[in-house]
Scaffold this active site. Sequence first.
Site, PDB file in Angstrom:
ATOM      1  N   TYR A   1       0.824  -1.232   0.000  1.00 23.12           N
ATOM      2  CA  TYR A   1       0.000   0.000   0.000  1.00 23.12           C
ATOM      3  C   TYR A   1       0.854   1.276   0.000  1.00 23.12           C
ATOM      4  CZ  TYR A   1      -0.323  -0.046   5.298  1.00 23.12           C
ATOM      5  OH  TYR A   1      -0.118  -0.040   6.643  1.00 23.12           O
ATOM      6  N   GLU A   2       0.164   2.374  -0.286  1.00 15.07           N
ATOM      7  CA  GLU A   2       0.807   3.691  -0.427  1.00 15.07           C
ATOM      8  C   GLU A   2       1.851   3.678  -1.549  1.00 15.07           C
ATOM      9  OE1 GLU A   2      -0.617   6.153   1.357  1.00 15.07           O
ATOM     10  OE2 GLU A   2       0.571   7.459   0.068  1.00 15.07           O
TER      11      GLU A   2
END
Lengths: 249, 587
Positions: B430-431
Amino acid sequence: MKAIVAVKRVIDYNVKVRVKADNSDVDLANTKMSINPFCEIAVEEAVRLKEAGTVSEIVVVSVGPKAVQEQMRYAMALGADRGIQVETAAAPSSLDVARLLAKINEEENADLFILGKQAIDSDNNQTGQMLAALLDIPQATFASEVKIADGKAEVTREVDGGLVTLEMDLPAVVTTDLRLNEPRFAALPKIMQAKRKPLAVKTVEELGVTLSNSTELLSVEPPAERQAGIKVGSVDELLDKLRNDAQVL
Amino acid sequence: MNIYNAPAQDTAFVLDQLVQFDKLCEAMHLEEVNLELANVIVEEAGKLASEVLAPLNAVGDSNGAKLSDDKVQESPGYSDAYQQYMENGWATLTAPEAFGGQALPNVVGTAVNELWHSANMAFALCPMLTQGSIEALIAHGSDELQQAYLPRLVSGEWTGTMNLTEPAAGSDLAAVATKAVPNGDHYLITGQKIYITWGDHQMTPNIVHLVLARLPDAPAGVKGISLFIVPKFLLDENGEPGELNDAKCIALEHKLGIHASPTCTMSFGDNGGAVGYIVGEENKGLAYMFTMMNHARQSVGLQGLSISERAYQQAAWYAKDRTQGSRKDGTKIPIIEHPDVRRMLMAQRAGCEAMRGLALIAAAEIDRAHAGAAGASERVELLTPIVKGWMTEMANELTSLNIQVHGGMGFIEESGAPQHYRDARILAIYEGTNGIQALDLIGRKTLSDQGAALAALLDEMAGVEAELRAAGLDKFANRYAASVARGAEVREWILENAGADRQTMGAVAFDFLMLMGYLSGAWVMAKSAASAKALDAQESAYGAPFLSAKVATARFYAEHYLPRVEQHAQTLMTGLDAAFVLTDEQF
């Protein structure tokens, strides 16, 4: 109503205590130091009394070198209003601390003194009692509940085998036991504010007190190392060992 | 056992010796902030982390968030813990004073956030996302929106979420399809968002969703996306949460880890449209998102450190407790005395200490950039993908080592070791996946300035060799200098080969990312070792055991991890062209 709370800087209760190689003292080099847990309970109690509107000002006092200011700031982060440090490099005895507190009170005229029942380093359990005697005011030690109303303090004390409840006129000395309260965590904004609260530094000489040095630390011994145990084959063997080797039966 | 203690002494050392915190505060004109205060803050946060948040970590893993009647019920105990977190003011740490914050430097926030994520990553994601929405509103929100929402977000009374991803718009946000239609003083939002962290819960009386959506006449692609605030409850005339908005969680994902963090599918506008308010100008939403990206990505890198530290502490405890084998006198041998277990523990420890140094240095560069220091912005840009990418890859390796130290018990859920390994796995994803980070590092951060920021970093790294020699660490210095020189060669190679074939850059980007990670870690550990050697063990507050452990840990890093720079350099300079021989169909 003004409350004076005394706090002591001690070795952190989580730290495994080491003894110096020459047995002259406990080794405090690079050791984590904290506020004495009973003193922390004393601060918490004062803060609760202030939150309840009973106490209007909390003055935290500590005796020791500059480093004790860390613990005083911590007490302020919990809610104490200002501090008085008595600067001394010596390790003062309980009686010296009591005399210093009594001297400070000549200016402060507090209505309530809350102290830890003992410090976890020296385990003396003396300062509160001595302070009450020097000031000639009532005392209630080992408090597990404190109620203040109409100029009187009602204190429940933990004693062997039960509880004793006392009523005392104020001013009075209360020393805290473990079950009095559970201290809060310091909140971030209060940690920030604590830096700005007034902290006065006085010397022993300014207070006109001569430290008595009436006790001297001769030696410190660590507890004996635990010996390895043995496995027994049967209950009979266990009983035999307890009777004959350990001689506890 | 799965207890957690804040590594306060190492944090203090990094802030003091590597970040030079007091100088930083001077440069930021923060008169009341100093190292002593930072240490007190870290220590006090550590109490909440270890006594309140850490014990809930396993609880949340086996009792994850649940959805019923369109409401998400968070894991047991989490709401009480959140109240304590909020009431003690921790949410306010770095926010501006104007909105009720304590305005402390980002690097202090980072040091404290490390503790929350170590104690309970699933929990700490909630404040982390709130911080993102606070930053978006501060940077781009109108006065009116700021006044209405910021004080409550800063205090933690309300939480925030980031609604970017859609089923067809993941790494490619140009594909965002959620619609926003102007309707008087607001917009009506319709669409579905997925993977929304802490999209719903019952811990606070309101939740503020930040949502990317497209206006009816918006240009196609990335230039047609706008950013909106969509509160869970609309505010009444007194600014209090009132009527329920047309936005709800319709499903929770079943995940490999972070079970206590509700990952929501959010549906906006099932009943005509959720009321939203535009943040900043129309069609600039994605650009706004990019302004927050460095901080968000560094935060995820930090999570990599946090979970590795937690796993390391568990492994160290287990290795001292578990006995296997007997000595001649019949006493049992704790497994920490077995050399291979020791190797694994040192790998975990050295990895964590290198990551902590890098994370805090990078966080302090964000502070320096805000204070206008020369070169700081470029350094932030360069370090961010390394912090995010390398530290989260390390987290996979180090949490796996914790399992290995546990032996068979490590494969058993009850030991607690598997949770850290499962929780860590999301971090590389994620990110911005680490593939994205690698492309960012080699493209936007290296090629786009002809390697200038990278050259500046490599120069600074090279300077530490002399510090190592001055400290009498010659073998370390030899290894280190050779690796830094290899880094410079790789930089040249990239600049030379970029023009010919962009595909090659994509293929070697990941090796470049990892190379820079190991090299940055070495830089941090070299500085640490030199500082530790220079400090007087008798006079210093850190004490001889800490300082000698620091030097030995740094040496272990140089022997265990630094050779990986060479490995990645060799792979990288092949160009990995064999990856493109096969046709798609041959896979």
